[in-house]
Design a protein around this motif. Sequence first.
Motif, mmCIF file in Angstrom:
data_model
loop_
_atom_site.group_PDB
_atom_site.id
_atom_site.type_symbol
_atom_site.label_atom_id
_atom_site.label_comp_id
_atom_site.label_asym_id
_atom_site.label_seq_id
_atom_site.Cartn_x
_atom_site.Cartn_y
_atom_site.Cartn_z
ATOM 1 N N GLU A 33 -37.711 -2.163 -46.953
ATOM 2 C CA GLU A 33 -36.500 -0.987 -47.210
ATOM 3 C C GLU A 33 -36.336 -0.219 -45.887
ATOM 4 O O GLU A 33 -37.487 0.161 -45.192
ATOM 5 C CB GLU A 33 -36.947 -0.133 -48.322
ATOM 6 N N VAL A 34 -35.242 -0.248 -45.400
ATOM 7 C CA VAL A 34 -34.870 0.407 -44.205
ATOM 8 C C VAL A 34 -34.435 1.887 -44.536
ATOM 9 O O VAL A 34 -33.575 2.076 -45.350
ATOM 10 C CB VAL A 34 -33.712 -0.302 -43.644
ATOM 11 N N ARG A 35 -35.085 2.689 -43.803
ATOM 12 C CA ARG A 35 -34.862 4.343 -43.630
ATOM 13 C C ARG A 35 -33.645 4.618 -42.973
ATOM 14 O O ARG A 35 -33.314 4.104 -41.824
ATOM 15 C CB ARG A 35 -36.078 4.838 -43.333
ATOM 16 N N PRO A 36 -32.744 5.459 -43.397
ATOM 17 C CA PRO A 36 -31.748 5.739 -42.713
ATOM 18 C C PRO A 36 -32.018 6.553 -41.509
ATOM 19 O O PRO A 36 -32.884 7.334 -41.381
ATOM 20 C CB PRO A 36 -30.885 6.729 -43.598
ATOM 21 N N PRO A 37 -31.186 6.631 -40.179
ATOM 22 C CA PRO A 37 -31.618 7.080 -38.909
ATOM 23 C C PRO A 37 -31.552 8.712 -39.308
ATOM 24 O O PRO A 37 -30.387 9.201 -39.719
ATOM 25 C CB PRO A 37 -30.608 6.693 -38.156
ATOM 26 N N LEU A 38 -32.242 9.570 -38.681
ATOM 27 C CA LEU A 38 -32.280 11.043 -38.708
ATOM 28 C C LEU A 38 -32.244 11.577 -37.554
ATOM 29 O O LEU A 38 -32.748 11.034 -36.482
ATOM 30 C CB LEU A 38 -33.509 11.378 -39.661
ATOM 31 N N GLY A 39 -31.698 12.837 -37.165
ATOM 32 C CA GLY A 39 -31.935 13.481 -35.992
ATOM 33 C C GLY A 39 -31.345 12.964 -34.780
ATOM 34 O O GLY A 39 -30.056 12.428 -34.806
ATOM 35 N N GLU A 40 -32.287 12.729 -33.796
ATOM 36 C CA GLU A 40 -31.683 12.163 -32.447
ATOM 37 C C GLU A 40 -31.026 10.555 -32.798
ATOM 38 O O GLU A 40 -30.187 10.229 -32.079
ATOM 39 C CB GLU A 40 -32.781 12.120 -31.518
ATOM 40 N N GLU A 41 -31.909 10.045 -33.569
ATOM 41 C CA GLU A 41 -31.394 8.552 -33.847
ATOM 42 C C GLU A 41 -29.876 8.561 -34.446
ATOM 43 O O GLU A 41 -29.247 7.617 -34.295
ATOM 44 C CB GLU A 41 -32.311 8.063 -34.834
ATOM 45 N N LEU A 42 -29.665 9.568 -35.341
ATOM 46 C CA LEU A 42 -28.438 9.528 -35.948
ATOM 47 C C LEU A 42 -27.169 9.907 -35.194
ATOM 48 O O LEU A 42 -26.124 9.165 -34.980
ATOM 49 C CB LEU A 42 -28.310 10.706 -37.145
ATOM 50 N N GLY A 43 -27.569 10.759 -34.030
ATOM 51 C CA GLY A 43 -26.436 11.058 -32.791
ATOM 52 C C GLY A 43 -26.207 9.935 -32.144
ATOM 53 O O GLY A 43 -25.450 9.721 -31.834
ATOM 54 N N ALA A 45 -26.983 6.719 -32.801
ATOM 55 C CA ALA A 45 -26.018 5.820 -33.539
ATOM 56 C C ALA A 45 -24.641 6.068 -33.601
ATOM 57 O O ALA A 45 -23.616 5.249 -33.514
ATOM 58 C CB ALA A 45 -26.681 5.659 -34.992
ATOM 59 N N LEU A 46 -24.373 7.359 -33.938
ATOM 60 C CA LEU A 46 -22.805 7.657 -33.948
ATOM 61 C C LEU A 46 -22.179 7.607 -32.665
ATOM 62 O O LEU A 46 -20.936 7.355 -32.486
ATOM 63 C CB LEU A 46 -22.791 9.139 -34.560
ATOM 64 N N LEU A 47 -22.849 8.166 -31.645
ATOM 65 C CA LEU A 47 -22.261 8.144 -30.398
ATOM 66 C C LEU A 47 -22.070 6.921 -29.653
ATOM 67 O O LEU A 47 -20.882 6.579 -28.917
ATOM 68 C CB LEU A 47 -22.940 9.178 -29.517
ATOM 69 N N PHE A 48 -22.574 5.988 -29.869
ATOM 70 C CA PHE A 48 -22.476 4.891 -29.210
ATOM 71 C C PHE A 48 -22.646 3.381 -29.925
ATOM 72 O O PHE A 48 -22.827 2.220 -29.597
ATOM 73 C CB PHE A 48 -24.230 4.623 -28.419
ATOM 74 N N SER A 49 -22.236 3.578 -31.183
ATOM 75 C CA SER A 49 -21.816 2.512 -32.067
ATOM 76 C C SER A 49 -20.620 1.700 -31.684
ATOM 77 O O SER A 49 -20.784 0.589 -32.395
ATOM 78 C CB SER A 49 -21.837 3.201 -33.370
ATOM 79 N N GLY A 50 -19.671 2.212 -31.219
ATOM 80 C CA GLY A 50 -18.354 1.712 -30.909
ATOM 81 C C GLY A 50 -17.392 1.786 -32.096
ATOM 82 O O GLY A 50 -16.436 1.080 -31.857
ATOM 83 N N ARG A 51 -17.875 2.505 -33.108
ATOM 84 C CA ARG A 51 -16.930 2.621 -34.442
ATOM 85 C C ARG A 51 -16.948 3.987 -34.984
ATOM 86 O O ARG A 51 -18.003 4.705 -34.753
ATOM 87 C CB ARG A 51 -17.052 1.309 -35.341
ATOM 88 N N ALA A 52 -15.893 4.298 -35.709
ATOM 89 C CA ALA A 52 -15.988 5.503 -36.271
ATOM 90 C C ALA A 52 -16.799 5.606 -37.559
ATOM 91 O O ALA A 52 -16.786 4.527 -38.100
ATOM 92 C CB ALA A 52 -14.373 5.970 -36.613
ATOM 93 N N PRO A 53 -17.304 6.659 -37.882
ATOM 94 C CA PRO A 53 -18.322 6.817 -38.891
ATOM 95 C C PRO A 53 -17.317 6.636 -40.103
ATOM 96 O O PRO A 53 -16.058 7.203 -40.219
ATOM 97 C CB PRO A 53 -18.904 7.911 -39.016
ATOM 98 N N GLU A 54 -17.977 6.069 -41.437
ATOM 99 C CA GLU A 54 -16.921 6.197 -42.753
ATOM 100 C C GLU A 54 -16.955 7.662 -43.063
ATOM 101 O O GLU A 54 -17.797 8.353 -43.188
ATOM 102 C CB GLU A 54 -17.464 5.197 -43.605
ATOM 103 N N PRO A 55 -15.997 7.767 -43.799
ATOM 104 C CA PRO A 55 -16.012 9.435 -44.256
ATOM 105 C C PRO A 55 -16.845 9.356 -45.529
ATOM 106 O O PRO A 55 -16.998 8.355 -46.465
ATOM 107 C CB PRO A 55 -14.545 9.630 -44.726
#
Length: 60
Positions: A33-43, A45-55
């Motif tokens: 099971e993969v845990r969701p990214p939290l804190g710095e990991e989330l930021g 992932a959102l800044l450098f993923s190259g795509r907009a997050p889903e609403p």
Amino acid sequence: MFSNPLVREIAVVLVIKLIFIYALWFAFFRPGEVRPPLGEELGHALLFSGRAPEPIKPQP
């Protein structure tokens, strides 16, 4: 070996308890099971993923 009824009963109860403990473990701690990214990991992932997050869709 299991001719004594008490030994047989203890063995059956022990096996049932082990199966129950394994089922609980599997229900809460599934392997792989993969845990969701939290804190710095989330930021990051959102800044450098190259795509907009889903609403976020509201839950009924």
